[in-house]
Design an enzyme around this catalytic site. Sequence first.
Site, short mmCIF file in Angstrom:
data_model
loop_
_atom_site.label_atom_id
_atom_site.label_comp_id
_atom_site.label_asym_id
_atom_site.label_seq_id
_atom_site.Cartn_x
_atom_site.Cartn_y
_atom_site.Cartn_z
N LYS A 1 -12.07 -9.06 15.58
CA LYS A 1 -13.53 -9.65 14.84
C LYS A 1 -13.73 -7.70 14.56
CE LYS A 1 -16.77 -9.08 18.13
NZ LYS A 1 -17.39 -7.86 17.90
N ASN A 2 -13.64 -7.05 14.70
CA ASN A 2 -14.11 -5.63 14.63
C ASN A 2 -13.94 -4.86 13.59
OD1 ASN A 2 -16.15 -6.17 16.68
ND2 ASN A 2 -15.72 -4.48 18.01
N ARG B 1 -28.54 1.00 20.65
CA ARG B 1 -28.22 0.76 20.11
C ARG B 1 -28.77 0.70 18.64
NH1 ARG B 1 -24.06 -4.69 19.64
NH2 ARG B 1 -22.63 -2.87 18.75
N PRO B 2 -29.35 2.42 18.85
CA PRO B 2 -30.13 3.31 17.19
C PRO B 2 -29.16 3.06 15.85
CG PRO B 2 -29.80 5.25 18.99
CD PRO B 2 -28.93 3.95 19.41
N ASP C 1 -29.11 5.37 13.41
CA ASP C 1 -29.99 7.26 13.16
C ASP C 1 -29.13 7.73 12.67
OD1 ASP C 1 -29.21 7.20 15.79
OD2 ASP C 1 -29.75 8.67 16.60
N ASP D 1 -15.49 -2.33 25.33
CA ASP D 1 -14.93 -3.78 25.60
C ASP D 1 -14.48 -4.10 26.37
OD1 ASP D 1 -17.32 -3.81 23.10
OD2 ASP D 1 -15.41 -3.65 21.46
N1 EPU Z 1 -24.78 5.24 18.25
C1 EPU Z 1 -26.50 6.01 17.81
N2 EPU Z 1 -26.60 6.20 16.42
C2 EPU Z 1 -26.08 5.65 15.70
C3 EPU Z 1 -25.03 4.93 16.31
C4 EPU Z 1 -24.33 4.88 16.99
O1 EPU Z 1 -26.66 6.46 19.03
O2 EPU Z 1 -26.81 5.60 14.87
C5 EPU Z 1 -24.03 5.38 19.44
C6 EPU Z 1 -24.98 3.45 20.05
O3 EPU Z 1 -26.13 3.83 20.34
C7 EPU Z 1 -23.95 3.97 21.28
C8 EPU Z 1 -22.11 4.49 20.79
O4 EPU Z 1 -23.34 5.58 19.40
O5 EPU Z 1 -24.58 4.00 22.26
C9 EPU Z 1 -21.56 4.27 20.12
O6 EPU Z 1 -21.52 3.05 18.85
P1 EPU Z 1 -21.37 2.79 17.94
O7 EPU Z 1 -21.84 3.09 16.18
O8 EPU Z 1 -19.80 2.89 17.70
O9 EPU Z 1 -20.51 1.43 18.21
P2 EPU Z 1 -21.09 -0.61 16.51
O10 EPU Z 1 -20.18 -0.04 15.63
O11 EPU Z 1 -22.00 -0.25 17.22
C10 EPU Z 1 -18.97 -1.02 17.56
C11 EPU Z 1 -18.09 -2.53 17.48
C12 EPU Z 1 -18.50 -2.99 19.28
C13 EPU Z 1 -17.71 -2.10 20.45
C14 EPU Z 1 -18.18 -0.79 19.44
C15 EPU Z 1 -17.74 0.60 20.13
C16 EPU Z 1 -18.09 -3.56 15.62
C17 EPU Z 1 -18.69 -5.29 15.43
N3 EPU Z 1 -18.75 -3.79 17.07
O12 EPU Z 1 -20.07 -1.32 17.42
O13 EPU Z 1 -18.30 -3.91 20.07
O14 EPU Z 1 -18.47 -1.80 21.50
O15 EPU Z 1 -18.25 -0.09 18.15
O16 EPU Z 1 -16.64 0.39 20.07
O17 EPU Z 1 -17.43 -3.24 15.51
C18 EPU Z 1 -17.83 -6.26 20.83
O18 EPU Z 1 -17.62 -6.50 19.82
O19 EPU Z 1 -17.96 -6.98 21.64
C19 EPU Z 1 -18.81 -4.94 20.83
C20 EPU Z 1 -20.29 -4.69 21.02
#
Ligand code: EPU
Length: 421
Positions: A23-24, A122-123, A125, A304
Amino acid sequence: MKEILKIKGGKPLRGTVNVSGAKNAALPTIAATLLTDEEVVLNNVPPLKDVSTMLEMTSRLGKRIEKISDHSYRVSEATKTTKTPPELVRKMRASFLVLGPLLGKMKEAKIAFPGGCSIGSRPIDFHLKGLSRLGANVEREDGMITASTKGLKGGEIYLDYPSVGATEQLLMGAAIADGRTTVHNPAREPEVMDLIDLLTKLGAKIEVELSKIKVEGVEKLHGATHSIVPDRIEAGTYLLAGAATGGNLKVKKINPDHLKSLIIKLREAGLKVEESEEEIALEYRGRLESLDVKTFPYPGFPTDLQAPLTSLLVKAEGKSMIRETIFDSRLDHIPELKKMGAEISVEGSDTFLVKGRDELNGSSVEATDIRAGAALVIAGMSAEGETKIHNLHHLDRGYSELERKLRGLDAQIERKKPDYE
Ligand code: EPU
């Protein structure tokens, strides 16, 4: 009336299960098709609600989507509009990933601010700061983000945290920016590498180094055919289910290298785990020992799989400690597991102790997010009696053909309308 899953637990899982595409990886890959006017064929696309949402998003932005077969789509024609439907961004945070491609290709985008969710704040920024570094002018007003650029330009970006989404967003923008972009401290999850693989097939010039990813912008991307990488989290969920039920199973069509942290932890817990080229075989050997696990960006233990792992450790001998370091509140599975008799105590904001015990009791529980739902399915299959899981829309976002695959492993699981409890 909303459907529920009914599981009759206590039976070891046995047999073989084929893993779907991730999915991701599918979600950013579909977003990346916005970067080209030429045809992209995507194979091994998992049949999931989130994938349909992303296909709908790209179609609403002007792309033509054709389903070629069960798991293959042809995406063609040029992106025509930059107004993203807010209801789709609200439905799924990952739809926010269209921002980078839209800015790169159309030089503007308007998108709703994706809110927090049950796994944390989940910001976004890093996404916005990074795109600004590439020459975007970003404004926020009334819950909307309006971004525009005279043309993205390469730049140096350091991510404060190796965010998966921000890395993907910036790589897509940088692919057709003018000049060289370097992303320092990038995410290196297999799903990010799969996006890089597709972008490279489309003609992007990307080099992955130990601590950075370099992108030499090109004027235009072309078409390609790509097969989505196998879903390591789905595979891990089935392995944990096999272990928690004292079973003996094989997961196929997977790259075992993507699951090293889990495989090694399962061996530490006393399971026999064997890897071959596209397969992992797991065998329960009469004991399950406690573990200490901390989630970490890849190649660390995946967040995950944290909730699904908890459902294994409630059945281990002794006390386990789990620490969630990636999201700030990914503990919603705990109260539900406690309803089934699990003994778990939360220590501070991110750590919890699991006291292993022999038996869990079937109960009526709620899935609060995709992976918390998976944890409850595992717990339900390893518990005595019947478990009813409510709120299935979360599970349907992330696990394709869950009941069919589990029944293929001898699980007693069915989807039903609730007969009032
Ligand atoms: N973060 C920030 N600022 C940002 C982006 C992220 O502070 O601009 C923080 C988040 O709050 C978190 C950390 O960085 O604490 C990591 O977040 P990341 O951006 O890596 O997560 P994501 O891209 O939103 C993807 C997956 C998630 C998975 C995470 C971590 C997708 C669509 N989603 O999320 O998958 O848990 O990476 O590996 O790829 C799931 O499939 O159930 C799921 C939640």
